[in-house]
Design an enzyme around this catalytic site. Structure first.
Site, PDB file in Angstrom:
ATOM      1  CG  ASP A   1      37.144 111.905  -0.976  1.00 25.26           C
ATOM      2  OD1 ASP A   1      35.905 111.861  -0.900  1.00 25.26           O
ATOM      3  OD2 ASP A   1      37.830 112.768  -0.394  1.00 25.26           O
TER       4      ASP A   1
ATOM      5  CD  GLU B   1      36.898 118.740  -0.633  1.00 22.88           C
ATOM      6  OE1 GLU B   1      37.303 118.003  -1.552  1.00 22.88           O
ATOM      7  OE2 GLU B   1      37.424 118.746   0.491  1.00 22.88           O
TER       8      GLU B   1
ATOM      9  CE1 TYR C   1      41.401 116.550   6.298  1.00 24.21           C
ATOM     10  CE2 TYR C   1      40.656 117.768   4.365  1.00 24.21           C
ATOM     11  CZ  TYR C   1      40.420 116.841   5.368  1.00 24.21           C
ATOM     12  OH  TYR C   1      39.209 116.208   5.439  1.00 24.21           O
TER      13      TYR C   1
ATOM     14  CD  GLU D   1      36.028 116.987   4.426  1.00 28.73           C
ATOM     15  OE1 GLU D   1      37.209 116.774   4.062  1.00 28.73           O
ATOM     16  OE2 GLU D   1      35.044 116.697   3.732  1.00 28.73           O
TER      17      GLU D   1
END
Length: 621
Positions: free
Chosen positions: A194, A436, A489, A525
């Site tokens: 990303d 990831e 998240y 994160e």
């Protein structure tokens, strides 16, 4: 041709051992000449990518070219979308001069690139000097025999940013056959990570010289005992001209930060004791963070001396099932994930931006960051060493899948080069193998087990980890890691808009990770995106207000978990805005961020030029 040059060429051909990759530093015996500046640049024709090779562009001046700054990514420099989005072979070229005295003094001359993304082929005066694949680590070539001394030389670099399923990171090229939608020969480039796939010569290019008998590599490990600092060292050298049985003499001298001589020992390997040592401490944990000694290595042979000075921080790393220690003190990570890109420069090294970022890191009270998602510039790590900023050093394996044997071998090569480059840095306190990965797959077990074993064999002094986005029940490979690093998240990608669930979800999940694996947990994160200047009451997604609420709810959860004794850190995503591909509903992140360095911030620059606000939103750009 003189006898020494014939012998040098012969020795170079026979030399097959792995070489060091020391950063070029000037000394009494070494000269360093930067080749940064404006280079000639062109792209290959899209329909004929081999034209430059067929017509031997590397052997003569480029005929059609535009100016291109080095270091920088080429993508954002022009106003041409073809250049910005170009995938394939691009060409760089420039002239340089080498003094005749280098020949007369029988100097070895090396051409070094800090980083070229992704594949690079280098020619000097029309002759191939080296080839390298991998976009984030340095490479070099001995070009002594390729040079014209006392006159102009021509260096040409062919650069290709194409990624495959066996590169790090991964990507692939698709050639659609639907001629109703795509013209013949049209290519689409895909990747799952990303961030934008910037390309070009990203870091400094140097010429440097050494004597023919020279220091090739240095390995340093440090320890402490009460107030005594212990430095273990090994010096590797190469002898290009003389009988290898002729052993040079090595002297190692330690100097304090103020230049005072501390102690001196002899031998190519040994141990130095520093009484009442100044230890290397992270920022805000000691009045003098980032203390660095200088290790001066002097190699004396029959043909003269080679001198190299290496900054060294004396510190001890340890960890157990709940805690991370520096110098026997529990240490908590407070920081960010980052990216290296910026407006115009892409991933090109920029010293003003580098210093500004470290000022912001200190201003925010952070003591650490992760080099997400690739090895950062050596110059960035120099600053971390000197300021006491802890680094989780991450490989370029972002969102990898398809755990093939070919990919594993590439990953091993990258980790070997990566550790070789950064092994002596006190700021580097942890190795991250990947970000990831698809570690829910069964084949990830064997893949990451092998990588952990390799990395620990290269460096047993630091913990090894990767960053997972899988659930505690699904991840198959995190069991091999020393530290559990997770990206999460809540209220953003999951339960969007529900900030009232953050504390409950964060507490329950982090406890589950620790209970299952009995290892420290670090959140690498978390956060929410925002558009600078956007506000609502009550808060809603994409506003700065929502970002504040999201972070505040995480802080409450982390404070509780810290008291339970297994949480060792928290890292906000992201330190600064960064560029991503142009796609619909693509994940793109923002940060609690000062406005000056927004790539796409929805605001204006100081001179009033508009950025593109929609690039920060989940919409098509």
């Amino acid at each position: 041709m003189e006898t020494w040059l014939v012998l040098l060429t012969f020795c170079t051909i026979l030399h097959t051992t792995v070489c060091g990759i020391l950063y070029p530093r000037e000394s009494e015996s070494r000269e360093v000449v930067p080749l940064d500046g404006i280079w000639k640049f062109c792209t290959s024709p899209a329909e004929d990518q081999e034209k430059g090779f067929r017509n031997k562009w590397f052997s003569t001046d480029l005929e059609e070219w535009i100016p291109m700054p080095v270091p920088s990514s080429y993508n954002d420099i022009t106003v041409n979308s073809v250049v910005r989005d170009f995938i394939g072979w691009t060409w760089y070229q420039r002239q340089f001069y080498t003094p005749k005295r280098w020949w007369l003094d029988k100097q070895r001359v090396v051409l070094r690139f800090g980083s070229v993304h992704y594949t690079a082929i280098v020619w000097v005066n029309g002759k191939k000097a080296c080839k390298h694949s991998g976009g984030h680590l340095p490479f070099e070539a001995d070009i002594t025999t390729l040079l014209f001394y006392g006159t102009a030389n021509l260096v040409t670099v062919a650069v290709n940013s194409t990624l495959t399923l066996s590169t790090l990171p991964q990507g692939y090229v698709q050639h659609p056959n639907d001629t109703r939608r795509y013209p013949p020969g049209y290519a689409l480039f895909h990747y799952d990570f990303d961030f934008f796939n910037y390309a070009g010569i990203h870091r400094p290019v140097y010429l440097y010289t050494t004597p023919q008998t020279y220091i090739d590599d240095i390995t340093v490990t440090t320890d402490i005992h009460e107030d005594v600092g212990i430095v273990k060292y090994t010096v590797e050298y190469q002898n290009k001209l003389r009988d290898p049985s002729s052993v040079p003499q090595c002297t190692v001298t330690v100097f304090a930060k103020d230049g005072t001589k501390v102690t001196s020992v002899t031998g190519v390997s040994g141990k130095v004791h520093i009484p009442k040592a100044n230890f290397w401490w992270p920022y805000l944990t000691n009045p003098s963070p980032g203390y660095l000694y200088t290790l001066e290595i002097c190699l004396t042979s029959e043909i003269g001396k080679d001198v190299y000075r290496l900054p060294v921080g004396v510190r001890k790393i340890a960890w157990n099932s709940t805690t991370f220690f520096i110098n026997n003190m529990p240490t908590y990570f407070r920081g960010f994930g980052k990216h290296e890109d910026s407006n115009l420069r892409g991933k090109g090294l920029d010293y003003a931006l580098l210093i500004r970022d470290y000022n912001l890191i200190a201003w925010l009270g952070a003591n650490a960051y992760r080099t997400s998602h690739y090895p950062y510039a050596e110059e960035a790590l120099d600053m971390a060493d000197a300021l006491g900023i802890m680094i989780i050093d991450e490989s370029p394996a972002c969102t990898i899948d398809n755990f093939s044997e070919e990919l594993l071998q590439k990953h091993k090569e990258v980790m070997t080069d990566f550790v070789r480059r950064d092994k002596n840095r006190p700021s580097v306190v942890m190795w991250s193998l990947a970000n990831e990965p698809s570690s829910f797959r069964n084949e990830s077990r064997e893949y990451f087990s092998a990588l952990v074993n390799l990395t620990k064999s290269l460096d047993p002094t630091r913990p090894v980890t990767f960053v997972t986005s899988q659930t505690v029940d699904e991840d198959k490979a995190v069991q091999f890691m020393d530290i559990i690093c997770i990206n999460r998240y809540p209220a953003w990608y999951s339960d969007s808009g529900r900030t009232d669930l953050i504390q409950l979800q964060v507490k329950n999940e982090l406890v589950a990770w620790h209970l299952k694996f009995n290892k420290p947990v670090l959140v690498t994160e978390y956060g929410a995106g925002s558009v600078i200047g956007m506000h609502t009451a009550p808060s809603s997604m994409w506003t700065e207000d929502y970002q504040v609420v999201t972070l505040t709810e995480h802080f409450k959860a982390f404070d509780t978990l810290y008291k339970e004794g297994f949480l060792i850190g928290e890292m906000i995503w992201n330190f600064a805005d960064f560029a991503t591909p142009q796609v619909c509903f693509y994940r793109i992140y923002s940060s609690w961020r000062v406005q000056e360095r927004s790539v796409y911030s929805g605001t204006t620059t100081k001179n009033g030029s508009p950025y593109h606000p929609l690039a920060l939103l989940d919409t098509c750009t």
